[in-house]
Design an enzyme around this catalytic site. Sequence first.
Site, short mmCIF file in Angstrom:
data_model
loop_
_atom_site.label_atom_id
_atom_site.label_comp_id
_atom_site.label_asym_id
_atom_site.label_seq_id
_atom_site.Cartn_x
_atom_site.Cartn_y
_atom_site.Cartn_z
N SER A 12 0.71 -1.39 0.25
CA SER A 12 -0.22 -0.11 -0.39
C SER A 12 0.89 1.57 -0.24
O SER A 12 0.39 2.50 -0.30
CB SER A 12 -0.45 -0.06 1.45
OG SER A 12 0.08 0.14 2.31
N LYS A 67 -6.17 5.07 8.27
CA LYS A 67 -5.45 5.56 7.19
C LYS A 67 -4.61 7.59 7.32
O LYS A 67 -4.82 8.02 7.88
CB LYS A 67 -4.58 5.47 6.08
CG LYS A 67 -3.66 4.06 6.26
CD LYS A 67 -3.73 2.99 4.91
CE LYS A 67 -2.79 2.12 4.97
NZ LYS A 67 -2.56 1.41 3.72
#
Length: 803
Positions: free
Chosen positions: A654, A697
């Site tokens: 990611s 996040k």
Amino acid sequence: MSSSLWELQPESLRSVCHPDELGFETTADLSPLKFKVVAQDRAQRALEFGLAVDDPEFNIFVAGPPRSRKTEIIKDFVSELAASDPSPPDYVYVHNFKEAERPKALSLPAGRGRILKADMEELIANLRVHVPEVFESEDYSNRREGLVRQFTQARNAILQELDGRAGEEGFILNISQTGLMIFPGKDGKPLSEEELKALNEEERESLRQRSTALHEQMNEAIHKIRRMEKEFQEAEKKLDQDMALYAVGSFFEELLEKYRDLDKVTDYLREVEGDILKNIEDLKKKPTVTGPFPFAMPEPSFNQYQVNVFVDNSETKGAPVVLEHNPNYANLFGGVERRAQFGALVTDFTLIRAGSIHRANGGYLILHILDLLRWFFSYEALKRCLKEREIKIEDLAEQLGIIAARTLQPQPIPLQIKVILIGDPHVYQLLYIYDEDFTKLFKVKAHFDWQTKKSDEHLQEFCAVVATYCQEEKLLPLHKTAMARLIEHAQELTGHQEKLTLQLKEILDVVKEANHWAKTEGHQVILVSDIQRAIEEKTFRVDLPEEKLQDFIEEGMLFIETDGAVVGQINGLSVYVLGDHAFGRPNRITASYSLGKEGVVAIDRESQLSGNIHTKGVMILAGFLKSRFARNMPLTLSASLTFEQSYGLVEGDSASAAELLAILSTLAEVPLKQNLAITGSVSQRGEVQPIGGVNWKIEGFYKVCKARGLDGSHGVVIPKANVRELMLKEEVVQAVREGKFHIYAVGQIDEALQIFTGLPAGERQPEGFFPPESVNGKAAATLRRLMETARELMKEEKGEKKD
């Protein structure tokens, strides 16, 4: 091109549930669900099929995520089905009169095992009382004395006749305890030794012949007396049996009539009757032993006539449903207990105890697979029972050779059962692959989903499950606003705007905690503030690690820039999953380059601090650079990447979008904005691909920026494919609404490049070049310069070799 083209509006950052659309005021208005399950159609159909198939191999494995209330749902579902099934029979163990070490198992209709036990106890009580009374009665005494008198008279007549013949022949018959003896005599006295010596030879021969004849007659008399004694004993035994039958015969007749429909029980009763008649002496009252220390003889125990009700289904409505939480060998399969007696351990058939599988026989047994696998012998024995279709009670210590002495070997009981194992899908796959027996015995998989689409039907079921839970647990009902917030929380747990979590235990725990806070505040119903407080309090209890990391960032111990612009440096985003809590935080990612042939090198990989997926992501970056910049020239580049201040394993791809931007920035010598962070993986074609944990996040970077002061420039870039998964906290949404924070969604790496640099990324021209002032153009120029430098160095190297 303005970055606002990719900026998301506040409405797309969170799905909102409107309370008025739920159709009720409080959950007290809702009807409870029959089965407390939401959107588990696949699992429900599998259960209905597996439970309906009458085949010993079609047992069920229920696979699903933790905290999804699988056990409660399965037990309720099976119990509802079992209520309409017939009740299984009782099983009793009785004494085996032929092989005492192998007790017999008898099957009786439900409830009659307890009745048989009571009947046998009544019979034993009658034996204790009535039989001794009969043998002490005057009638018995008279009849027995008659037999004795008859025998005595007959025996005396034989002895008198023998004595007369002996006297006629000049002999004397001596009767003693040692037997009969004949010796010569005269005038009623035995001849002395001198008188015998005085006899001549003819007299001696005559005496010898008469003695021989008398001995033959005496032997015949002895045989006749012995036959008479045997006949007397048989007559006496017959008398005893007749008297015993007179005392208890009526009871046996009643029992045989009562159980005439059960052949094995009537056979057992006849065996009991025969054993009583065979051991009639044990039933008579023993006289007290006389002597200096008189004591009474022990009374017979009649233990062999007891009935051990092994499985009692008298109170079972329908088929039994047994949930065993501790399936060790003894709990699951029962055993033979022992008791201490005179310093030794003894046992008998009355100490045989049933296990869970016996109590569930004829019904359903529910086990957690991990609990079962912790007891290896239990798992193997369960499979053996299912294959052999019978339950054997075996001593585990004897099987392992710990105890050398043999114990009882009870008769096996036929097995007709449906076993339901509950566990994790991963455990199911392991057993399916590596255990051959498992695939044969558990052919039905009921797979519980962990999330479902947020349809109207599923919302109704969801609300009904919560309402049912509140009623069962006697909790306050939820107001519609509280239910709307609970639905949003269910979406937050899935991380998707269009889905609900099916890990209902998480949801119901929030309801129970909210009930506490509601009562604390004196509310009559659970309000939205109570649900919100329950969520926040639960998070506060477990977010200490997140708080400590945040302190490190605020104190400057972890280097994170949130303003300015830096070449070759970018804020990536990672997720920490700690079991009971998950959160995101920014990571500084840096890149540098030099002339070389290594391509893209990840320092974390070289130091063995990265996983395989991260390594793959870095290799994809190399493929992207070759595809974009090295179609017509070699890539003479050595670029290094690293997660700064990372001391643990780096895994996942990611951060590959952030790594690629850092490489392009350093190649183009264009700074990247530090007030932004990015997450997303990248394909070789430059597509920004979806990742997991997008909400954590974003919220992690938001907290860092908030601590340093939001100035309206901060934001996060995410993959466009993750937009539907946004369920950000209301605080973050409000900051976006006020223009203090921004969320951007991109589909291509060039779009992210433009947002971070403020410059056009640059598209490849028909001639194959990028615009010189674009970021891609500057990066291509750097790579071209590196290639030319490498070419010059090669020429110089060749020239030196020629010289």
